[in-house]
Motif scaffolding. Sequence first.
Motif, PDB file in Angstrom:
ATOM      1  N   ILE A 186       0.824  -1.221   0.000  1.00  0.00           N
ATOM      2  CA  ILE A 186       0.000   0.000   0.000  1.00  0.00           C
ATOM      3  C   ILE A 186       0.857   1.269   0.000  1.00  0.00           C
ATOM      4  CG2 ILE A 186      -1.799   1.243   1.222  1.00  0.00           C
ATOM      5  CD1 ILE A 186      -2.766  -1.466   2.218  1.00  0.00           C
TER       6      ILE A 186
ATOM      7  N   SER B 139       3.797   1.619  -1.205  1.00  0.00           N
ATOM      8  CA  SER B 139       4.386   1.721  -2.546  1.00  0.00           C
ATOM      9  C   SER B 139       3.395   2.324  -3.518  1.00  0.00           C
ATOM     10  CB  SER B 139       4.807   0.341  -3.042  1.00  0.00           C
ATOM     11  OG  SER B 139       5.515  -0.339  -2.066  1.00  0.00           O
ATOM     12  N   ALA B 140       2.143   1.864  -3.440  1.00  0.00           N
ATOM     13  CA  ALA B 140       1.121   2.407  -4.333  1.00  0.00           C
ATOM     14  C   ALA B 140       0.890   3.884  -4.043  1.00  0.00           C
ATOM     15  CB  ALA B 140      -0.180   1.624  -4.171  1.00  0.00           C
TER      16      ALA B 140
ATOM     17  N   LEU C 252       3.734   5.847  -5.518  1.00  0.00           N
ATOM     18  CA  LEU C 252       3.560   5.886  -6.973  1.00  0.00           C
ATOM     19  C   LEU C 252       2.647   7.046  -7.347  1.00  0.00           C
ATOM     20  CD1 LEU C 252       4.168   4.157  -9.490  1.00  0.00           C
ATOM     21  CD2 LEU C 252       2.009   3.046  -9.119  1.00  0.00           C
ATOM     22  N   THR C 253       1.557   7.183  -6.583  1.00  0.00           N
ATOM     23  CA  THR C 253       0.626   8.289  -6.812  1.00  0.00           C
ATOM     24  C   THR C 253       1.302   9.627  -6.506  1.00  0.00           C
ATOM     25  OG1 THR C 253      -1.043   6.784  -6.017  1.00  0.00           O
ATOM     26  CG2 THR C 253      -1.697   9.040  -6.297  1.00  0.00           C
TER      27      THR C 253
ATOM     28  N   VAL D 191       3.800  11.172  -9.111  1.00  0.00           N
ATOM     29  CA  VAL D 191       3.195  11.798 -10.293  1.00  0.00           C
ATOM     30  C   VAL D 191       2.559  13.133  -9.925  1.00  0.00           C
ATOM     31  CG1 VAL D 191       1.550  11.470 -12.141  1.00  0.00           C
ATOM     32  CG2 VAL D 191       2.830   9.552 -11.292  1.00  0.00           C
ATOM     33  N   ILE D 192       1.859  13.150  -8.779  1.00  0.00           N
ATOM     34  CA  ILE D 192       1.241  14.406  -8.342  1.00  0.00           C
ATOM     35  C   ILE D 192       2.331  15.454  -8.090  1.00  0.00           C
ATOM     36  CG2 ILE D 192      -0.137  15.485  -6.533  1.00  0.00           C
ATOM     37  CD1 ILE D 192      -1.813  13.708  -8.121  1.00  0.00           C
TER      38      ILE D 192
ATOM     39  N   LEU E 253       5.226  15.687  -9.481  1.00  0.00           N
ATOM     40  CA  LEU E 253       5.717  16.154 -10.775  1.00  0.00           C
ATOM     41  C   LEU E 253       4.787  17.210 -11.360  1.00  0.00           C
ATOM     42  CD1 LEU E 253       7.685  15.556 -13.223  1.00  0.00           C
ATOM     43  CD2 LEU E 253       5.848  14.127 -14.056  1.00  0.00           C
ATOM     44  N   ALA E 254       3.468  16.917 -11.323  1.00  0.00           N
ATOM     45  CA  ALA E 254       2.509  17.849 -11.910  1.00  0.00           C
ATOM     46  C   ALA E 254       2.509  19.169 -11.144  1.00  0.00           C
ATOM     47  CB  ALA E 254       1.115  17.230 -11.903  1.00  0.00           C
ATOM     48  N   VAL E 255       2.580  19.076  -9.810  1.00  0.00           N
ATOM     49  CA  VAL E 255       2.539  20.307  -9.007  1.00  0.00           C
ATOM     50  C   VAL E 255       3.810  21.124  -9.240  1.00  0.00           C
ATOM     51  CG1 VAL E 255       2.563  21.158  -6.654  1.00  0.00           C
ATOM     52  CG2 VAL E 255       0.990  19.379  -7.282  1.00  0.00           C
TER      53      VAL E 255
ATOM     54  N   ALA F  28       5.554  21.190 -12.005  1.00  0.00           N
ATOM     55  CA  ALA F  28       5.413  21.827 -13.316  1.00  0.00           C
ATOM     56  C   ALA F  28       4.529  23.058 -13.222  1.00  0.00           C
ATOM     57  CB  ALA F  28       4.832  20.830 -14.314  1.00  0.00           C
ATOM     58  N   LEU F  29       3.443  22.939 -12.446  1.00  0.00           N
ATOM     59  CA  LEU F  29       2.522  24.068 -12.289  1.00  0.00           C
ATOM     60  C   LEU F  29       3.226  25.242 -11.601  1.00  0.00           C
ATOM     61  CD1 LEU F  29      -0.396  24.811 -12.826  1.00  0.00           C
ATOM     62  CD2 LEU F  29      -0.976  24.006 -10.581  1.00  0.00           C
TER      63      LEU F  29
ATOM     64  N   LEU G  20       6.452  25.861 -11.547  1.00  0.00           N
ATOM     65  CA  LEU G  20       7.445  26.441 -12.448  1.00  0.00           C
ATOM     66  C   LEU G  20       6.783  27.353 -13.458  1.00  0.00           C
ATOM     67  CD1 LEU G  20       9.832  23.443 -13.063  1.00  0.00           C
ATOM     68  CD2 LEU G  20      10.352  25.556 -11.903  1.00  0.00           C
TER      69      LEU G  20
ATOM     70  N   VAL H 173       1.377  -4.277  -6.432  1.00  0.00           N
ATOM     71  CA  VAL H 173       1.222  -2.819  -6.386  1.00  0.00           C
ATOM     72  C   VAL H 173       0.245  -2.356  -7.470  1.00  0.00           C
ATOM     73  CG1 VAL H 173       2.422  -0.628  -6.575  1.00  0.00           C
ATOM     74  CG2 VAL H 173       3.495  -2.504  -5.394  1.00  0.00           C
TER      75      VAL H 173
ATOM     76  N   VAL I  42      -3.121  -0.242  -7.063  1.00  0.00           N
ATOM     77  CA  VAL I  42      -3.309   1.058  -7.724  1.00  0.00           C
ATOM     78  C   VAL I  42      -4.518   1.032  -8.648  1.00  0.00           C
ATOM     79  CG1 VAL I  42      -2.303   2.594  -9.446  1.00  0.00           C
ATOM     80  CG2 VAL I  42      -0.935   1.815  -7.553  1.00  0.00           C
TER      81      VAL I  42
ATOM     82  N   GLU J  92      -6.231  10.866  -9.107  1.00  0.00           N
ATOM     83  CA  GLU J  92      -4.878  11.299  -9.430  1.00  0.00           C
ATOM     84  C   GLU J  92      -4.780  11.759 -10.877  1.00  0.00           C
ATOM     85  OE1 GLU J  92      -2.243   8.107  -9.280  1.00  0.00           O
ATOM     86  OE2 GLU J  92      -0.482   9.300  -9.711  1.00  0.00           O
TER      87      GLU J  92
ATOM     88  N   ALA K 213      -3.634  20.041 -13.425  1.00  0.00           N
ATOM     89  CA  ALA K 213      -2.328  20.695 -13.426  1.00  0.00           C
ATOM     90  C   ALA K 213      -1.893  21.024 -14.845  1.00  0.00           C
ATOM     91  CB  ALA K 213      -1.305  19.795 -12.745  1.00  0.00           C
TER      92      ALA K 213
ATOM     93  N   VAL L 203      -1.020  24.647 -16.353  1.00  0.00           N
ATOM     94  CA  VAL L 203       0.231  25.012 -17.032  1.00  0.00           C
ATOM     95  C   VAL L 203      -0.082  25.608 -18.400  1.00  0.00           C
ATOM     96  CG1 VAL L 203       2.333  24.080 -18.048  1.00  0.00           C
ATOM     97  CG2 VAL L 203       1.622  23.325 -15.806  1.00  0.00           C
TER      98      VAL L 203
ATOM     99  N   MET M   6       5.759  24.547 -21.886  1.00  0.00           N
ATOM    100  CA  MET M   6       6.959  25.140 -21.310  1.00  0.00           C
ATOM    101  C   MET M   6       7.933  25.581 -22.395  1.00  0.00           C
ATOM    102  SD  MET M   6       7.823  23.221 -17.863  1.00  0.00           S
ATOM    103  CE  MET M   6       6.979  23.874 -16.454  1.00  0.00           C
TER     104      MET M   6
END
Lengths: 117, 231
Positions: free
Chosen positions: A74, A76-77, A80-81, A84-85, A87-89, A91-92, A94, B52, B56, B67, B74, B78, B226
């Motif tokens: 759990i 790990s899952a 994983l989420t 990604v979140i 990364l997106a945040v 980018a936003l 930046l 996993v 997920v 997600e 997001a 951007v 970007m």
Amino acid sequence: MRYTLILGFILFMIGLWAMLTRKNLFKIVIGFSIIDTGVHLIIVTIGYLSGKTAPILDKLVTPANAVQKVVDPIPSALVLTAIVIGLAVTALMLSYVVRLYKRRKSLSIEDYRELKW
Amino acid sequence: MIKRLLIIVVIILLIVIFLPFMKNVILKDSLNELSSGYVEKSVSDLKTANIVTAVVVTFRGLDTLGEVTVLFIATAGVGLLLKRKKGEKSKKSDKRPASEILQTGASFLFPLTILFGVYIFLHGHLTPGGGFQGGVIIASAFLLLLLSNINFQFNHTVLHWVESLSGAFYVLLGLLGLILLGSFLNPKFLPLGTLGTLFSAGAVPLIYSFIGLKVGSELSNILDSMRGAEE
């Protein structure tokens, strides 16, 4: 006490320190990324069971002994989420920095006093 | 000076708060009830080798849908922040083109990277990997093209259609589970197959492929926005 837990904690503190002391907007975003990494490390460490292996079935981890052989899937899952979140945040954030720079031609946080508390 | 002192005080206080947590953390040596339930169910009920992935995509499938939504919002943010004005789109950049070695290397590596990304998300239920990782690898292939070729333009129609359709099909697969089996994102409406083969785990590989396509196209979109901002 696990060393990765301490490492994650140190990373979290470094990131927080960077966010609080740096003046450059990009460096604040980098500080956020470092905090992110620290939190991921801590979550993964909490799910780790010593001496056990990744929760993926193969020749050694058979359906019969899977419960005894694998670490907690759990966290790990969740990480994983969270990656990604994060990364997106990032980018936003930046793109906010780029937009602010275009507007005011400055990357220093001291030139943006509107949101100062 | 006062500010710096305050920052140091804040950090020291945080250390004082969290240190007892770290000292008293209870190290388990076996799975708790929920986790062992997930492990057993993903092996016996779902025939998913990567537990996993089972968590997920299936057991916490609604989280993953949320997600993907966050990622979509997001990306939209951007795109909104770095929007290019119409007209300056076709502006020729006066930068030098990349060297021959970089261009040839990038065009050689691009299809291989795409193939690797597709492999990662198709085998998400068997090996470490899955839709998110595969999508990021696909986006990195596009980043390679963007870096090596200054005049590279994304085909926005294709990008948007891939993104929208994969998102819609993801939700449709979830609804199919709801209609056929009575629970949202239940992948068991397809034959489960045998554990450890490519065609196993019901609709899990299908769902993860759609997630992979969606993440790949969304991150490519971010890269494109970007790139447009720096001009």
